[in-house]
Structures are given as structure tokens and as C-alpha cells.
Design a protein around this motif. Structure first.
Motif, PDB file in Angstrom:
ATOM      1  N   ALA A   1      11.901   5.850  13.399  1.00 35.81           N
ATOM      2  CA  ALA A   1      12.321   7.327  12.771  1.00 35.81           C
ATOM      3  C   ALA A   1      12.518   7.138  11.350  1.00 35.81           C
ATOM      4  CB  ALA A   1      13.768   7.839  13.454  1.00 35.81           C
ATOM      5  N   GLU A   2      12.579   5.733  10.997  1.00 38.84           N
ATOM      6  CA  GLU A   2      13.004   5.538   9.507  1.00 38.84           C
ATOM      7  C   GLU A   2      11.827   4.912   8.822  1.00 38.84           C
ATOM      8  OE1 GLU A   2      16.088   2.700   9.628  1.00 38.84           O
ATOM      9  OE2 GLU A   2      17.595   4.204  10.445  1.00 38.84           O
ATOM     10  N   ASN A   3      10.653   4.532   9.472  1.00 41.67           N
ATOM     11  CA  ASN A   3       9.329   4.204   8.745  1.00 41.67           C
ATOM     12  C   ASN A   3       8.134   4.519   9.035  1.00 41.67           C
ATOM     13  OD1 ASN A   3      10.357   1.306   7.661  1.00 41.67           O
ATOM     14  ND2 ASN A   3      11.565   1.637   9.516  1.00 41.67           N
ATOM     15  N   ASP A   4       7.170   4.412   8.409  1.00 43.29           N
ATOM     16  CA  ASP A   4       5.941   4.882   8.599  1.00 43.29           C
ATOM     17  C   ASP A   4       5.047   3.991   9.636  1.00 43.29           C
ATOM     18  OD1 ASP A   4       6.134   6.759   6.648  1.00 43.29           O
ATOM     19  OD2 ASP A   4       5.799   5.421   5.171  1.00 43.29           O
ATOM     20  N   ILE A   5       5.173   2.558   9.642  1.00 36.70           N
ATOM     21  CA  ILE A   5       4.454   1.780  10.237  1.00 36.70           C
ATOM     22  C   ILE A   5       5.392   0.557  11.071  1.00 36.70           C
ATOM     23  CG2 ILE A   5       2.547  -0.148  10.576  1.00 36.70           C
ATOM     24  CD1 ILE A   5       1.231   1.367   8.149  1.00 36.70           C
ATOM     25  N   ILE A   6       5.379   0.467  12.205  1.00 34.00           N
ATOM     26  CA  ILE A   6       6.077  -0.665  12.675  1.00 34.00           C
ATOM     27  C   ILE A   6       5.060  -1.761  13.190  1.00 34.00           C
ATOM     28  CG2 ILE A   6       7.739  -1.613  14.606  1.00 34.00           C
ATOM     29  CD1 ILE A   6       8.949   0.445  12.851  1.00 34.00           C
ATOM     30  N   VAL A   7       5.098  -3.096  12.738  1.00 37.66           N
ATOM     31  CA  VAL A   7       4.425  -4.102  13.097  1.00 37.66           C
ATOM     32  C   VAL A   7       5.056  -4.804  13.997  1.00 37.66           C
ATOM     33  CG1 VAL A   7       2.980  -5.807  12.171  1.00 37.66           C
ATOM     34  CG2 VAL A   7       3.380  -4.089  10.679  1.00 37.66           C
ATOM     35  N   ILE A   8       4.568  -4.733  15.360  1.00 41.05           N
ATOM     36  CA  ILE A   8       5.202  -5.565  16.435  1.00 41.05           C
ATOM     37  C   ILE A   8       4.624  -6.822  16.781  1.00 41.05           C
ATOM     38  CG2 ILE A   8       5.737  -5.075  18.988  1.00 41.05           C
ATOM     39  CD1 ILE A   8       4.896  -2.039  18.586  1.00 41.05           C
TER      40      ILE A   8
ATOM     41  N   ASP B   1       0.905  -1.191   0.004  1.00 42.73           N
ATOM     42  CA  ASP B   1       0.094  -0.086   0.063  1.00 42.73           C
ATOM     43  C   ASP B   1       0.802   1.259   0.021  1.00 42.73           C
ATOM     44  OD1 ASP B   1      -2.289  -1.454  -0.039  1.00 42.73           O
ATOM     45  OD2 ASP B   1      -2.590  -1.381   2.113  1.00 42.73           O
ATOM     46  N   GLY B   2       2.160   1.038  -0.042  1.00 44.38           N
ATOM     47  CA  GLY B   2       2.978   2.325  -0.093  1.00 44.38           C
ATOM     48  C   GLY B   2       3.818   2.705   0.934  1.00 44.38           C
ATOM     49  N   TYR B   3       3.652   2.288   2.252  1.00 41.13           N
ATOM     50  CA  TYR B   3       3.834   2.581   3.523  1.00 41.13           C
ATOM     51  C   TYR B   3       5.292   1.986   3.660  1.00 41.13           C
ATOM     52  CZ  TYR B   3      -0.691   4.144   4.467  1.00 41.13           C
ATOM     53  OH  TYR B   3      -1.692   4.861   4.535  1.00 41.13           O
ATOM     54  N   ARG B   4       6.349   2.816   4.271  1.00 45.46           N
ATOM     55  CA  ARG B   4       7.718   2.259   4.827  1.00 45.46           C
ATOM     56  C   ARG B   4       7.415   1.422   5.986  1.00 45.46           C
ATOM     57  NH1 ARG B   4      11.193   7.213   5.749  1.00 45.46           N
ATOM     58  NH2 ARG B   4       8.928   7.920   6.690  1.00 45.46           N
ATOM     59  N   VAL B   5       7.639   0.146   6.019  1.00 43.48           N
ATOM     60  CA  VAL B   5       7.361  -0.902   7.314  1.00 43.48           C
ATOM     61  C   VAL B   5       8.438  -1.511   7.691  1.00 43.48           C
ATOM     62  CG1 VAL B   5       5.805  -2.781   7.751  1.00 43.48           C
ATOM     63  CG2 VAL B   5       5.219  -1.124   5.864  1.00 43.48           C
ATOM     64  N   ALA B   6       8.290  -1.637   9.056  1.00 41.41           N
ATOM     65  CA  ALA B   6       9.496  -2.542   9.606  1.00 41.41           C
ATOM     66  C   ALA B   6       8.668  -3.470  10.772  1.00 41.41           C
ATOM     67  CB  ALA B   6      10.486  -1.724  10.077  1.00 41.41           C
ATOM     68  N   PRO B   7       9.294  -4.585  10.871  1.00 42.72           N
ATOM     69  CA  PRO B   7       8.592  -5.634  11.766  1.00 42.72           C
ATOM     70  C   PRO B   7       9.602  -5.409  12.963  1.00 42.72           C
ATOM     71  CG  PRO B   7      10.262  -6.815  10.392  1.00 42.72           C
ATOM     72  CD  PRO B   7      10.152  -5.386   9.934  1.00 42.72           C
TER      73      PRO B   7
END
Length: 500
Positions: free
Chosen positions: A124-131, A30-36
Motif C-alpha cells: 500500500a506504501e510502494n510502487d514495486i515490491i521485490v520479493i 528509476d524513481g519508483y517507491r520500492v521495498a524488499p
């Protein structure tokens, strides 16, 4: 700073890791910067990053799903069990030592600054963090010092979705009980439930969903169907250990050691349509496979003793004496040697006789080897001699050093070094390299040799590009979750956060 969503579960193996991976892929699509992110992971399946740091494989899978390179910040604390009462503790990818469970429990809050440093840096580097959480947030004996479930949700101010596994039964009781065992503040973080691994007609399930929502003020965000996915699984409860009864041309047997680690090394074989991988834990299950694999282990010496006591060692020696191929990886490679010495008490101390199938000796050192490697096979003999010249890449995680009695390494690193990452003696092969079978060239060569040995015609179309397969599976997972979950609601709770 990134916004967050957290996936917790009613129990281990409820499906938290895959739901997290699927959401990482959806948000990325969907275009977001994401990190787990998982503050504390307990697993024997680990991975070495490009900068030589160690992390759990679940976060590697989730990073791949998010189109990201694995980063140790995604898993700042990794616990690798060494016994029923203790673990090796790894912080920010580095070993800090072995701890008894009670000692770690009493002192784990000291690692909160490291957890938040990693989390804040990713945010600081992403839009969404999935925890991802761990186990269950309703372990009332562990809640006081929690840093991975509700404790982490509070630190990240993250809304939480609870996943329940309906396939194992009791999903309504487990979802209800989980919510009711939380205190009033913790309940405010819970924004929904997910029913996972559902088989059957959802119409039959709907009355139960309505009754559950009448009992607790938490909506059901979706019902996810039972999916058959070939995605790396680090959980010790993995269904990969359930022996397959499917008939196949090639039978590959892996010894299911008590402390087996990095069993994802063998996932590539499961992608071959003509091959079957089965895990064996007793002499009577041994039979006569086409290839026998000794996997990695967190305690080589104890698992070697276990094989000796249960009769599997005798079966291996008989199997190898008939010229059948044996391949050891990491701890399994060490077992193939003549002797294993532990002068620094890394695995309890002492010396033990190995299987003696390779003229080499292993000594356990104080420092852990952690490195990524790439190279070519150069001195492979026996049934897999066609491996010579084929390239491989992977990573090493081991405490022992293995030295041969006067013959050359089977592998040559790309930088021209003569590191003894692997040895070959007849049809017995050993290597420290995890992921060595993931190369399509290597995989195809091994399978072709096994077909030829049985006098069968090998169809090269049966081989599979492992990386391309993973991408298809991540997309398949994301597609199923989009159909099953109320993504509009999930985006809404991510945007709103948590207000106490």
C-alpha cells in the motif's frame, strides 16, 4: 497497490539476495517507491530495527539499497537455528518460542495471515515490491506447505525469475530440473532465468542458453558476471569464511564457531587495505594474529564446549597470556567470563566454566534483550585505551545478562545510563553491541593501535567510511545488473503480472 517481482533460486547461495538488492537499487534510481520482502528467512545474522524488532540482515541490505529504513514488515518470519533439528521462531520481530523443524513445518501455514498483513501494508506504501525466495522452489518434499517460494508467488500474484549459480557448476541441469519439478500452475509464474556468477567469454555460453530455451519455454533474462562486492552477506555459505592468503600488515583472526552469528560485525575491518580478516576453525590455523575476535553465536554454551574440545580454547588462553588483544562480541563476550549459568534451560541448562579472561559472570534469562544503542567508550584500557571518548552505535540481541565483579563498564550509553554493555580487563575486551566496529573513529583507533604495536607506520587514508562504502557498492551492483539483465523485459513482466 504495488506490483511485484520475485527472485527465486535453484539453490541456497545462488545469489538471490544480491540480485534482489540490485533490483531494489535500480527501481529506486528509476524513481519508483520500492521495498524488499521475504516472508520467511532462516539466518543467524539478524538486526534490530529502530522500534526494537528483530529481522534478517539480507532484508536490511535490500532496504538500504532501496533507500529505505529497515522495517520488520520486510521479513515477518525469521528462523534462527538453535540445533540441526530446531529453530527459534520470530514473528513480526518478536520471539514466539523454539520449535523442532517438523513441528514448524506442520504448523507454518498458520502464519500466512501475518505474512499477508505485512506484505499488503508494504504494498500500500510502494510502487514495486521485490520479493526474495528461500533455498529452491523445487524441494518437492516441502512444497505442500510452502509459504516462501511458489506459495508466496501465488499469494502476491508475482512473476518469478529463477537464479542459477554457474560458478558452482551444473547450472543448466539445475535450471532445467527446477522448472520440470514444478507443477503446471507453478510453471506459469516462471518468466525467466538468470545465470549468475559467470566468468569467461559469454560467446562460449550462448549455445547452452539456446539449448536450454529449446528444452523449456523460459527465456534467459541475463548473464550476470562474477562480482567482487563488499556487501553484507548473511548466508552461512558466504565466501567470507574462505581463509585469505593475501599478505597484509595486520592479521585479524575470527573464531569460526559452529553456530556463528552476525559475522557481518567484522566486515568493516575488511575495508581496510592494510588489514586481513581470516576465519579459523582449528587450533592449527590459529598462528599468531594481531587481534583475535570471538564472534556472536546462537548457542554460546555448545560453541564454548566445541572450542574446548578442539583445542582452540587452549590457544586463546596462551595468546591472551602473552598480552595480545582479544575482543568478544555478544556470545563471544559471554565466553570470556568466569562462568555461564543457564537456570531456565535457554541453551540446554546447567552451568559451565568460561575462559575466565574477564572477572564477570553471565546468566541466561528468559527474555531476549533487543535494543538499539549508542554511546561512548569510557573505561577502555590496554592497547585500545585511545578508544576512550570515541562514539559508537549499534544494536544488542542476547538472552544473557553479564555482571562484573566490581569494576566499571567499558561503555557509556548516550542517555547517561550505566548499562554494562561491555567490559575491559587488560587487553581483553567484550561487548554486547553488534556494529560497534562500524564507526570510522572506532575502526581507525583499533587499526592504528595494532599498527603501533607492530612498530609500523599507520596511514590514516587506509580507513574507510563504512556507510559511504556501502552506497558505492550498491551503485556498483546496480550498474552491473543494468548491463547484464534485460531490464525492459523485467519491467514488462512486472507490469503484466501473472495470468493463469
Amino acid at each position: 497497490m504495488a506490483k511485484a517481482i520475485m527472485i527465486q533460486g535453484t539453490t541456497s547461495n545462488a545469489g538471490k539476495s544480491l540480485i534482489t538488492a540490485g533490483l531494489c537499487r535500480i527501481f529506486s534510481q528509476d524513481g519508483y517507491r520500492v521495498a524488499p520482502f521475504k516472508s520467511q528467512n532462516m539466518a543467524l545474522n539478524s538486526y534490530i530495527t529502530e522500534d526494537g524488532l528483530e529481522m534478517g540482515r539480507a532484508q536490511v541490505v535490500q532496504a538500504e539499497a532501496a533507500y529505505k529504513k529497515p522495517d520488520v514488515r520486510m521479513n515477518p518470519i525469521l528462523l534462527k537455528p538453535t540445533s540441526d533439528k530446531g529453530s527459534q521462531v520470530i514473528v513480526n520481530g518478536e520471539v514466539v518460542g523454539n520449535m523442532k523443524a517438523m513441528d514448524y513445518y506442520k504448523n507454518k501455514t498458520r502464519y500466512i495471515p501475518e505474512i499477508m498483513k505485512s506484505y499488503s501494508s508494504l504494498a500500500a506504501e510502494n510502487d514495486i515490491i521485490v520479493i526474495e525466495g528461500a533455498g529452491s522452489p523445487a524441494e518437492i518434499n516441502l512444497k505442500e506447505n510452502d509459504i516462501v517460494n511458489m506459495g508466496m508467488a501465488k499469494m502476491a500474484n508475482s512473476p518469478v525469475l529463477i537464479v542459477g549459480d554457474i560458478d558452482r557448476g551444473g547450472v543448466f541441469a539445475s535450471l532445467y530440473g527446477t522448472y520440470m519439478l514444478l507443477n503446471e500452475t507453478e510453471k506459469k509464474y516462471i518468466k525467466g532465468n538468470i545465470i549468475n556468477k559467470f566468468r569467461g567469454d559469454i560467446k562460449i555460453l550462448e549455445p547452452g542458453l539456446k539449448m536450454l530455451e529449446d528444452l523449456i519455454p523460459v527465456p534467459t533474462v541475463g548473464v550476470v558476471p562474477y562480482m567482487t562486492l563488499r556487501i553484507d552477506d548473511e548466508d552461512s555459505l558466504s565466501e567470507v569464511f574462505e581463509n585469505s592468503s593475501v599478505l597484509a600488515d595486520i592479521d585479524i583472526a575470527v573464531i569460526k564457531l559452529p553456530r556463528i552469528s552476525n559475522f557481518t560485525d567484522f566486515n568493516a575491518f575488511e575495508l581496510i587495505l592494510g588489514a586481513k580478516v581470516r576465519y579459523i576453525s582449528s587450533a592449527k590455523e590459529f598462528k599468531c594474529p594481531d587481534l583475535l575476535i570471538l564472534p556472536g553465536t546462537k548457542n554460546t554454551i555448545d560453541d564454548l564446549k566445541w572450542m574446548r574440545e578442539c583445542g582452540i580454547e587452549a590457544e586463546i588462553l596462551k595468546y591472551a597470556s602473552r598480552g595480545n588483544p582479544v575482543f568478544g562480541i555478544c556470545g563471544g563476550y559471554q565466553m570470556l567470563c568466569k562462568s555461564l549459568k543457564d537456570p531456565y534451560n535457554v541453551e540446554g541448562g546447567g552451568e559451565i566454566k568460561g575462559l575466565g579472561l574477564i572477572d564477570a559472570h553471565t546468566v541466561f534469562e528468559k527474555e531476549k534483550t533487543r535494543t538499539r544503542v549508542s554511546g561512548i567508550f569510557k573505561c577502555a584500557g590496554g592497547i585500545f585505551s585511545e578508544l576512550n571518548g570515541k562514539s559508537f552505535e549499534g544494536y544488542e540481541i542476547h538472552m544473557g545478562i553479564t555482571k562484573a565483579e566490581g569494576f566499571l563498564s567499558m561503555l557509556k550509553s548516550m542517555d547517561g545510563g550505566e548499562k554494562t554493555d561491555g567490559l575491559c580487563q587488560g587487553n581483553v575486551y567484550g561487548s554486547y553491541v553488534h556494529g560497534i566496529f562500524d564507526s570510522e573513529e572506532v575502526l581507525k583507533t583499533i587499526i592504528k593501535a595494532l599498527y603501533n604495536k607492530k612498530g609500523l607506520e599507520y596511514n590514516e587514508t587506509l580507513s574507510c567510511d563504512v556507510k559511504a562504502h556501502k552506497e558505492r557498492e550498491y551503485d556498483k551492483l546496480a550498474d552491473e545488473l543494468r548491463k547484464s539483465l534485460d531490464m525492459k523485459y523485467i519491467y514488462k513482466i512486472i507490469d503484466e503480472g501473472v495470468t493463469l
